[in-house]
Write an enzyme that holds these catalytic residues in place. Structure first.
Site, PDB file in Angstrom:
ATOM      1  N   ARG A  84       4.773  23.575   0.684  1.00  0.00           N
ATOM      2  CA  ARG A  84       3.864  24.713   0.852  1.00  0.00           C
ATOM      3  C   ARG A  84       4.627  25.969   1.265  1.00  0.00           C
ATOM      4  NH1 ARG A  84      -2.077  23.177   1.806  1.00  0.00           N
ATOM      5  NH2 ARG A  84      -1.568  22.357   3.842  1.00  0.00           N
ATOM      6  N   LYS A 136      -9.314   2.111   1.069  1.00  0.00           N
ATOM      7  CA  LYS A 136      -8.389   0.995   0.848  1.00  0.00           C
ATOM      8  C   LYS A 136      -9.154  -0.269   0.446  1.00  0.00           C
ATOM      9  CE  LYS A 136      -4.993   2.919   4.056  1.00  0.00           C
ATOM     10  NZ  LYS A 136      -4.713   3.106   5.491  1.00  0.00           N
ATOM     11  N   ILE A 149       3.407  -2.723   3.702  1.00  0.00           N
ATOM     12  CA  ILE A 149       3.114  -4.127   3.384  1.00  0.00           C
ATOM     13  C   ILE A 149       2.858  -4.295   1.888  1.00  0.00           C
ATOM     14  CG2 ILE A 149       1.605  -6.086   3.873  1.00  0.00           C
ATOM     15  CD1 ILE A 149       0.716  -4.592   6.417  1.00  0.00           C
TER      16      ILE A 149
END
Ligand SMILES: NC(=O)c1ccc[n+]([C@@H]2O[C@H](COP(=O)([O-])OP(=O)(O)OC[C@H]3O[C@@H](n4cnc5c(N)ncnc54)[C@H](O)[C@@H]3O)[C@@H](O)[C@H]2O)c1
Ligand SMILES: N[C@@H](CCO)C(=O)O
Ligand code: NA
Length: 442
Positions: free
Chosen positions: A56, A214, A145
């Site tokens: 940015r 998720k 993970i």
């Protein structure tokens, strides 16, 4: 006869990468790309070269050559020498248009953006299908993970029945601190933000939106069905009190924000899926109960594999960058050798079960007047709606005694009707809290 396409690249031709965003995750991705350039070249077969980094503001010293930095992410994505676009900006609209531009021109995309994927999974996956481009998103669920790849690839030949996980590091960090030290909600949240776990707007974490995104991704992968965030029942942790945690402790339980994705049957035995996120009581003996701090864990139950558990760091710049880098190496290898990673699989098209039909156990904490007939009156309201009681405990006596009911498995709608009816009883019953109880069999 089938045809096989091989890449015409040679080992001298670098794979060009555009990194979009240099915040918690992007900074670590850039660091690994630069520090591990030799290893990456050996693993991919060709050098993996950063063509540019979209930021940015250029003027901040980021420890990278200034000529790599640009504020024009669109132009960077459009460059001919960019093969793979890594999106770690976050948000929805800007990354959406950048990712679509990349996929539409056949470039591979690696993203950590679960919010975007859960809202626009169809549009993005279809763009990838059209140009046969790679779309990788291991970092979007449970940080470092490996859980996306196991569901998409390792378990592609099995039937997954259930996925239950702690998939938000920020809320797990807050609940763990509240349970262990009695730390306050606000101070724990501020610390989670300082450590780089929380979303830019931490409402996404504490109100369960991040975990719901998720859960949608996990359910899509597990059940070969397109599930979006809007299909997920969601409650966050902002109403969890110190008293709830004390209650949990007294029951040898803890409170965790769970994402639950499971196959359920309707009354005709037809398969549906239930996808939900809420704080729940979990017995301390359950493996997920021991997952503390910003750690995440996902338990997958599959027909042939049985129960699998994946555990590790679910948030933070470096752990998330590890997952991004794994995807980047996959995408780079595909560019080098030819071939493509797995695309979206939605053939099963299972319907979503309404939340009211969802079977769960409940812990109902009531303040009651300790008079004859109150206990039987309360019990009658449960039994009228088919909610079977497992245990009843009374604490204290007289006005303001506590009655704690734990139910057997019941439908969400039956429990909600029971709670509403309790409020209407002529003798005083105040329902102080209703917590779902997960991780037990009955
Ligand atoms: N931090 C984590 O633990 C974690 C874990 C898994 C996934 N994610 C996801 O990764 C993404 C990035 O997370 P983060 O924690 O690094 O966020 P962050 O806010 O630290 O970094 C994002 C960066 O992108 C920059 N940016 C915003 N708009 C831009 C634009 N148009 N062009 C160029 N740069 C722009 C911002 O200035 C900021 O530096 C999010 O989608 C997040 O949900 C984060
Ligand atoms: N804000 C997210 C980052 C990881 O996706 C969390 O706390 O889990
Ligand atoms: Na992951």
């Amino acid at each position: 006869m089938t045809s096989t396409s091989y890449s015409s690249r040679t080992g001298d031709q670098p794979i060009g990468v555009a990194v979009l965003g240099m915040g918690n995750v992007g900074t670590e991705v850039v660091r690994i790309l630069r520090d591990r350039a030799d290893d990456l070249k050996a693993r991919v077969g060709a050098p993996v070269v950063i063509r540019g980094i979209a930021v940015r503001r250029i003027e901040i010293d980021r420890g990278v050559p200034e000529e790599l930095l640009t504020t024009d992410a669109d132009a960077l994505v459009a460059r001919d020498d960019v093969d793979i676009v890594v999106e770690v900006i976050g948000g929805i609209e800007k990354p959406r248009s950048l990712i679509l531009a990349a996929l539409n021109s056949g470039k591979s995309v690696v993203t950590a953006n679960k919010a975007l994927l859960a809202d626009y999974t169809g549009e993005i996956a279809e763009a990838a299908e059209r140009t046969r481009a790679d779309l990788y998103f291991e970092a979007a669920v449970a940080g470092a993970i490996p859980v996306v790849r196991p569901l998409m690839q390792s378990l592609a030949g099995d039937k997954v029945n259930r996925v239950v996980g702690i998939v938000n590091g920020t809320t797990n960090f807050i609940l763990s601190a509240m349970a262990a030290t009695g730390a306050g909600y606000e101070e724990s949240l501020a610390e989670a933000s300082r450590l780089g776990y929380a979303e830019a707007d931490p409402t996404a974490d504490v109100e369960g939106y991040d975990a719901a995104a998720k859960a949608a991704i996990l359910a899509s992968l597990a059940f070969h069905t397109r599930v979006t965030a809007a299909d997920v029942y969601r409650e966050g942790i902002s109403n969890v009190t110190a008293e709830d945690l004390a209650t949990a402790k007294a029951l040898d339980c803890t409170v965790k924000l769970l994402a639950l994705c499971e196959r359920v049957s309707d009354e005709d035995g037809k398969e549906r899926i239930s996808v939900r996120v809420y704080p729940a009581l979990l017995p301390l003996s359950h493996p997920l109960a021991r997952v503390d701090g910003a750690f995440n864990a996902v338990v997958v139950e599959a027909e042939a594999a049985g129960r699998l558990m994946f555990y590790g760091q679910g948030a933070g710049g470096a752990p998330t960058a590890s997952a991004v880098m794994g995807d980047l190496v996959m995408a780079a290898r595909n560019k080098f050798y030819g071939g493509r990673g797995p695309g979206e699989s939605t053939y099963a098209k299972l319907p979503i079960a309404p939340m009211g039909d969802t079977p769960t156990r409940y812990h109902v904490n009531m303040e009651v007047a300790d008079r004859p007939g109150v206990l039987s009156g309360v019990a009658a309201e449960f039994s009228k709606r088919g909610v079977s009681i497992s245990t009843v405990r009374q604490e204290g006596a007289g006005e303001g005694a506590r009655l704690v009911v734990v139910t057997h498995i019941a439908a969400e709608s039956a429990l909600a009707e029971t709670v509403a009816a309790l409020a209407e009883l002529e003798f005083e019953v105040i329902v102080k809290s209703v917590l779902r109880l997960e991780g037990t069999e009955e």
